[in-house]
Design a protein around this motif. Sequence first.
Motif, PDB file in Angstrom:
ATOM      1  N   GLN A 180       2.962   4.962   3.427  1.00 53.28           N
ATOM      2  CA  GLN A 180       1.715   5.417   2.832  1.00 53.28           C
ATOM      3  C   GLN A 180       1.924   6.204   1.543  1.00 53.28           C
ATOM      4  N   ARG A 184       0.255   5.109  -1.883  1.00 55.89           N
ATOM      5  CA  ARG A 184      -0.639   5.994  -2.630  1.00 55.89           C
ATOM      6  C   ARG A 184      -0.182   6.139  -4.084  1.00 55.89           C
ATOM      7  N   GLN A 188      -2.307   4.898  -7.226  1.00 56.37           N
ATOM      8  CA  GLN A 188      -2.702   5.878  -8.225  1.00 56.37           C
ATOM      9  C   GLN A 188      -2.261   5.430  -9.619  1.00 56.37           C
ATOM     10  N   LEU A 208      -7.649   3.986  -2.025  1.00 51.98           N
ATOM     11  CA  LEU A 208      -7.157   5.359  -2.128  1.00 51.98           C
ATOM     12  C   LEU A 208      -7.979   6.309  -1.264  1.00 51.98           C
ATOM     13  N   LEU A 211      -7.124   5.751   2.370  1.00 55.49           N
ATOM     14  CA  LEU A 211      -5.810   6.314   2.714  1.00 55.49           C
ATOM     15  C   LEU A 211      -5.914   7.823   2.853  1.00 55.49           C
TER      16      LEU A 211
END
Length: 218
Positions: A180, A184, A188, A208, A211
């Motif tokens: 994860q 992420r 991003q 996002l 998550l």
Amino acid sequence: MADRSEDEQLDAIKRWWKENGTSLIAGAALAAAGVFGWNAWQDYQDGKAEAASIRYQQLVSLAAGDELDGDRLGEARDMVDEIVSEHDDTLYAELALLLDARLAVQQDDLDSATESLTQVAESSSRRYVQSLAWLRLARIAVANDDPERALDLLDEPITEALAAQQANVRGDAHMALDDQDAARDAWQDALELAQQQDQPLYGLQFKLDDLGAKETAQ
């Protein structure tokens, strides 16, 4: 004396022409044939490109829409084969193969989609088109539960113009590996690149947000 000099010059010209005239005429004929041949070849190539363009536009029109019925789908894929066979040295053949991959996915035929995309990725000299093929191969690898393969594909020399999409798929691959943090970071990066390049990526912010929600719930 002057008349004899002129006569001698005329005789010399006649002898020279007799000795060399045939080869000069032949050379001129070959040169003319070469020019004609080059122009004919250029016309032929232009004609081929135009024919490929027209056929590809027909393919796009036929394949328009999210779903095709069986007859139209089969006709579209047959048209791809025709374009690739008859115009294999053109951009349109590569674009037809990219479209064929989409049609194959629509039929749940991921093997055929992979085959078409691999052909483009391995043979195209056009970096943007080649990069599209690498990206779509990576997406298929994620769908095939092979995220490690997807990450390998994403390490190919993908053009900077597709960097946001590259990072997005990288995040998908990491998420499939249940990493994860890496997912992420990749998403991003994709979001920032998409904003910089003014190329919105649908669903990226949702991933996002989701998550983050999952992380909060744990």
